[in-house]
Motif scaffolding. Structure first.
Motif, PDB file in Angstrom:
ATOM      1  N   LEU A 162       1.216  -1.402   0.108  1.00  0.00           N
ATOM      2  CA  LEU A 162      -0.531  -0.264  -0.201  1.00  0.00           C
ATOM      3  C   LEU A 162       1.097   1.377  -0.452  1.00  0.00           C
ATOM      4  O   LEU A 162       0.931   2.331  -0.541  1.00  0.00           O
ATOM      5  CB  LEU A 162      -1.526   0.026   1.017  1.00  0.00           C
ATOM      6  CG  LEU A 162      -1.872   1.193   1.119  1.00  0.00           C
ATOM      7  CD1 LEU A 162      -2.473   1.513   0.278  1.00  0.00           C
ATOM      8  CD2 LEU A 162      -2.503   1.510   2.499  1.00  0.00           C
ATOM      9  N   PHE A 163       1.710   0.903   0.995  1.00  0.00           N
ATOM     10  CA  PHE A 163       2.507   2.398   0.402  1.00  0.00           C
ATOM     11  C   PHE A 163       3.481   2.960  -0.321  1.00  0.00           C
ATOM     12  O   PHE A 163       3.398   3.708  -0.490  1.00  0.00           O
ATOM     13  CB  PHE A 163       3.773   2.155   2.171  1.00  0.00           C
ATOM     14  CG  PHE A 163       4.842   3.078   2.404  1.00  0.00           C
ATOM     15  CD1 PHE A 163       4.611   4.520   2.236  1.00  0.00           C
ATOM     16  CD2 PHE A 163       6.097   3.046   1.524  1.00  0.00           C
ATOM     17  CE1 PHE A 163       5.935   5.403   2.507  1.00  0.00           C
ATOM     18  CE2 PHE A 163       7.173   4.586   1.248  1.00  0.00           C
ATOM     19  CZ  PHE A 163       7.331   5.203   1.943  1.00  0.00           C
ATOM     20  N   GLU A 164       4.200   1.246  -1.355  1.00  0.00           N
ATOM     21  CA  GLU A 164       4.271   1.934  -2.662  1.00  0.00           C
ATOM     22  C   GLU A 164       3.627   2.682  -3.504  1.00  0.00           C
ATOM     23  O   GLU A 164       4.233   2.960  -4.646  1.00  0.00           O
ATOM     24  CB  GLU A 164       5.258   0.483  -3.287  1.00  0.00           C
ATOM     25  CG  GLU A 164       6.468  -0.211  -2.358  1.00  0.00           C
ATOM     26  CD  GLU A 164       7.333   0.851  -2.504  1.00  0.00           C
ATOM     27  OE1 GLU A 164       7.537   1.642  -3.424  1.00  0.00           O
ATOM     28  OE2 GLU A 164       7.772   1.057  -1.429  1.00  0.00           O
ATOM     29  N   LEU A 165       2.128   1.723  -3.185  1.00  0.00           N
ATOM     30  CA  LEU A 165       0.957   2.059  -4.437  1.00  0.00           C
ATOM     31  C   LEU A 165       1.129   4.009  -4.328  1.00  0.00           C
ATOM     32  O   LEU A 165       1.057   4.609  -4.858  1.00  0.00           O
ATOM     33  CB  LEU A 165      -0.229   1.845  -3.672  1.00  0.00           C
ATOM     34  CG  LEU A 165      -1.063   1.430  -5.158  1.00  0.00           C
ATOM     35  CD1 LEU A 165      -1.532   1.842  -6.398  1.00  0.00           C
ATOM     36  CD2 LEU A 165      -2.567   1.282  -4.577  1.00  0.00           C
ATOM     37  N   ALA A 166       0.867   4.197  -2.836  1.00  0.00           N
ATOM     38  CA  ALA A 166       0.744   5.595  -2.717  1.00  0.00           C
ATOM     39  C   ALA A 166       1.549   6.356  -3.031  1.00  0.00           C
ATOM     40  O   ALA A 166       1.462   7.744  -3.488  1.00  0.00           O
ATOM     41  CB  ALA A 166      -0.117   6.131  -1.049  1.00  0.00           C
ATOM     42  N   ARG A 167       3.028   5.943  -2.886  1.00  0.00           N
ATOM     43  CA  ARG A 167       4.220   6.677  -3.407  1.00  0.00           C
ATOM     44  C   ARG A 167       4.256   7.258  -4.791  1.00  0.00           C
ATOM     45  O   ARG A 167       4.673   7.319  -5.783  1.00  0.00           O
ATOM     46  CB  ARG A 167       5.137   5.312  -3.266  1.00  0.00           C
ATOM     47  CG  ARG A 167       6.621   6.261  -3.541  1.00  0.00           C
ATOM     48  CD  ARG A 167       7.903   5.841  -3.282  1.00  0.00           C
ATOM     49  NE  ARG A 167       7.922   6.020  -1.627  1.00  0.00           N
ATOM     50  CZ  ARG A 167       9.069   5.696  -0.955  1.00  0.00           C
ATOM     51  NH1 ARG A 167      10.113   4.738  -1.540  1.00  0.00           N
ATOM     52  NH2 ARG A 167       9.380   6.188   0.284  1.00  0.00           N
TER      53      ARG A 167
END
Length: 123
Positions: free
Chosen positions: A112-117
């Motif tokens: 999720l963090f990578e997607l948000a980034r």
């Protein structure tokens, strides 16, 4: 008139209470006061005595110094884009998001963090 230190300490009480998912009523019960008093502390309308602040710190599992962190930063620095509030950790929505984020299992949280980034770089 409220004193800026009382307002700061109140915000830090509210911040920590939200972060641990505690209601004003629950905190008040642990400290032995009425929830209305917690409301007054959080707005800075009433000053928190040293012994009461000690009890609140114990109930919220933080050192007393936590409530004074950032007190010297009287000038709020805003990001150039203005994309988020200057007092990000005082924003209930942001705290709810952080609490929800850390409730996600770690492997999914990293994805999720990578997607948000990636999405933030596109915007």
């Amino acid at each position: 008139m409220t004193h800026p230190v009382d307002v700061h300490v109140g915000k830090r009480i509210r911040h920590r209470r939200w972060l641990v998912g505690m209601t004003q009523q629950q905190l008040a019960e642990q400290v032995g006061i009425k929830f209305q008093q917690i409301q007054k502390y959080e707005t800075g309308a009433n000053r928190v005595s040293a012994s009461r602040l000690w009890d609140i710190a114990e109930a919220l599992d933080v050192p007393v110094s936590f409530f004074f962190e950032g007190i010297g930063d009287q000038v709020e620095s805003k990001p150039a884009s203005g994309a988020f509030p200057a007092d990000l950790m005082g924003d209930k929505e942001a705290l709810d998001l952080v609490r929800s984020y850390y409730a996600i299992p770690e492997n999914q949280r990293r994805r999720l963090f990578e997607l948000a980034r990636v999405l933030s770089n596109v915007a």
